[in-house]
Write an enzyme that holds these catalytic residues in place. Structure first.
Site: not given
Lengths: 316, 225
Positions: A126, A178
């Site tokens: 990765s 948010k």
């Protein structure tokens, strides 16, 4: 001047001149270690989960901070005696941003004419593969676990659990998104789409980095970039890795690429401290006992972070 | 290196304003070089002569130059974990030189005190001068250390051991000349101050650890979240 005085003068002057001469011959770098005529190969270790900023050890995990690695690479960049760098990777990946910071610094070294060789240990998957793909040469052991080209974001929904505990959470926010990724409620379809677009964008960045670094076609990389893992031997056949070999083979290759002779010096950056070694062993024991998640890292709720898919350490 | 028999006659207490230590004419530089040569290759006779007229200035010069050499060799010969620019190296050299002067004077004071307690008779400044010129083996062995380090031979410890042994042997001879002591007492005068300092340092360290341990116990273990 009698011979005794002449000999004493020669001894004192010789001592002073030996130091002055060593100073003059040390080269133009900022490193004042032993002077090696043919140049040196730097070794930078990237061990543990890659995070941006500062890394650190806990009882259960080891992380390597991009700030630390970038600092070592900058040091190697400014040291004229360092002609090539070997990145010794033993990492399941980690933060996308942290991996990109390190890969960017690799490019800076190459622009300065220094060769970079990636040497994979147990795991270089990765984010660690993203870093490796930027190198001039990638080497792995036959049993190395690599690949895992992909991006993951995990968000837990603890709403039901909190309800059973009699805990209710009231969120006051300044904007609709948010509290994106909050663990106190399920994701909405719109939020999921937003996050999926982010993950896809980072995935495209990852694929582009591998295409550029490895010189493979985009179609070929996209074919391999579904998050699967490969052994080192498979990766060589697929073109993700150049050749098989250990760290010392990588050092020899780096010296060869840099045009150094067989007699080259080595400078190790960021050697593993005894405390890190100890903590890593404790973490490994805990992993083996199944006490912590296989990826060696606890995730708090509602902490969405883009991560390049990390792989479990093979021997834990 | 030559030396009179280890239990041989002790040189008489030098008279003030005695004859120059060695050589004839040639100025201070020439006499200094001849003194260094003598300390290195004929220490017994040279230290006896120097005790008659202790060369404090030459001693200070020898301590200064050998400590600068040692500091630079330590920088050039060690693979440092972090790169050092000229500024930190200058600070390091200054610190080593300051430490060398301090330890020279402290060793002279301690050795003089113990030598007096062991029945010796002599002046502290004279002893300091002889202990200073006794650092002269650094002129030979510091370059050897540098070459060994750069060649990565790995025998620096042998050179360091040789340097320490050579200087300590000269220190013992210096105490004998300046304070008219037997070899055994001179050895005691050289080593006892160091041993006492080591014991004091050990006790201080133990006390610091004892004080710090309760503080360490109160630090919470980091918890994963």
């Amino acid at each position: 001047m009698n011979w005794k005085r002449a000999l004493a003068l020669a001894i004192v002057a010789g001592a002073v001149l030996s130091v002055v001469g060593a100073l003059a011959l040390r080269g133009g770098g900022t490193h004042y270690g032993p002077f090696i005529r043919t140049g040196r190969v730097g070794v930078v270790y990237i061990e543990g989960t890659i995070v941006s900023g500062r890394g650190g050890d806990t009882l259960t995990s080891t992380s390597v901070g991009s700030d630390e690695v970038v600092g070592y690479l900058r040091d190697a960049l400014s040291d004229s005696s360092i002609r090539a760098v070997v990145l010794r990777l033993n990492s399941p990946g980690g933060s996308a941003a942290g991996s990109q910071e390190i890969a960017g610094e690799v490019a800076r070294l190459q622009e300065a004419g220094k060769k970079v060789v990636a040497s994979m240990g147990d795991v270089a998957a990765s984010g660690a593969y993203l870093v490796a793909s930027a190198a001039d040469l990638v080497m792995a052991d036959p049993g190395t676990i690599t690949g895992s080209i992909g991006v993951i974001m995990e968000i837990s929904n603890l709403e039901a659990l909190l309800g059973k505990l009699g805990i209710s959470v009231k969120t006051i926010k300044s904007g609709e998104h948010k509290d994106l990724g909050s663990s106190t409620r399920p994701l909405t379809e719109e939020e999921q789409a937003l996050l999926q677009e982010m993950v896809d964008d980072v995935h495209r960045q990852f694929v582009a980095a591998v295409v550029e670094g490895r010189g493979l076609s985009r179609a070929r990389v996209e074919e391999l970039a579904d998050g699967r893992i490969f052994t080192g031997r498979q990766a060589v056949e697929l073109g993700l890795v150049d050749s098989l070999g250990n760290l010392h083979d990588a050092l020899d290759e780096a010296a060869r690429l840099a045009g150094l002779g067989e007699e080259y010096g080595v400078r190790e950056y960021g050697e593993v401290s005894p405390l890190s070694w100890f903590l890593e062993r404790i973490g490994g024991a805990a992993l083996a006992a199944g006490l912590v998640p296989l990826d060696g890292r606890w995730r708090g709720p509602a902490v969405p972070a883009l991560e390049l898919l990390k792989m479990p350490w093979p021997d834990r | 290196m030559t030396e009179e028999g280890s239990v041989g006659p002790v040189a008489p207490l030098p008279a003030e304003g005695g004859p120059p230590p060695a050589g004839k004419g040639g100025g201070a530089v020439g006499r200094g070089l001849e003194a260094i040569f003598g300390v290195l290759f004929s220490p017994g006779a040279t230290l006896t002569a120097l005790a008659a007229r202790p060369p404090l200035g030459l001693a200070a010069l020898v301590v200064g130059v050998t400590s600068v050499l040692g500091a630079m060799v330590s920088v050039l010969g060690v693979d440092l974990p972090v790169p050092l620019g000229p500024g930190p190296i200058a600070v390091w050299v200054l610190a080593v030189v300051a430490a060398a002067y301090f330890s020279w004077l402290a060793a002279a004071a301690g050795t003089h005190l113990v030598a007096e307690l062991l029945g010796g008779r002599g002046r502290a400044t004279g002893l300091a001068a002889l202990l200073g010129v006794a650092q002269s083996p650094g002129f030979i062995l510091q370059p050897v250390l540098l070459v060994l380090a750069l060649a990565r031979v790995g025998w620096q410890w042998a050179a360091l051991l040789a340097l320490a042994g050579w200087v300590l042997a000269l220190d013992v001879m210096a105490v004998r000349r300046s304070h008219q002591l037997s070899v055994g007492r001179a050895v005691g005068a050289v080593f006892l101050p160091g041993c006492a300092a080591a014991v004091v340092l050990f006790l201080l360290l133990a006390a610091m650890i004892a004080l710090a341990f309760p503080l360490v116990q109160t630090i919470p273990w980091p918890e994963p979240w």
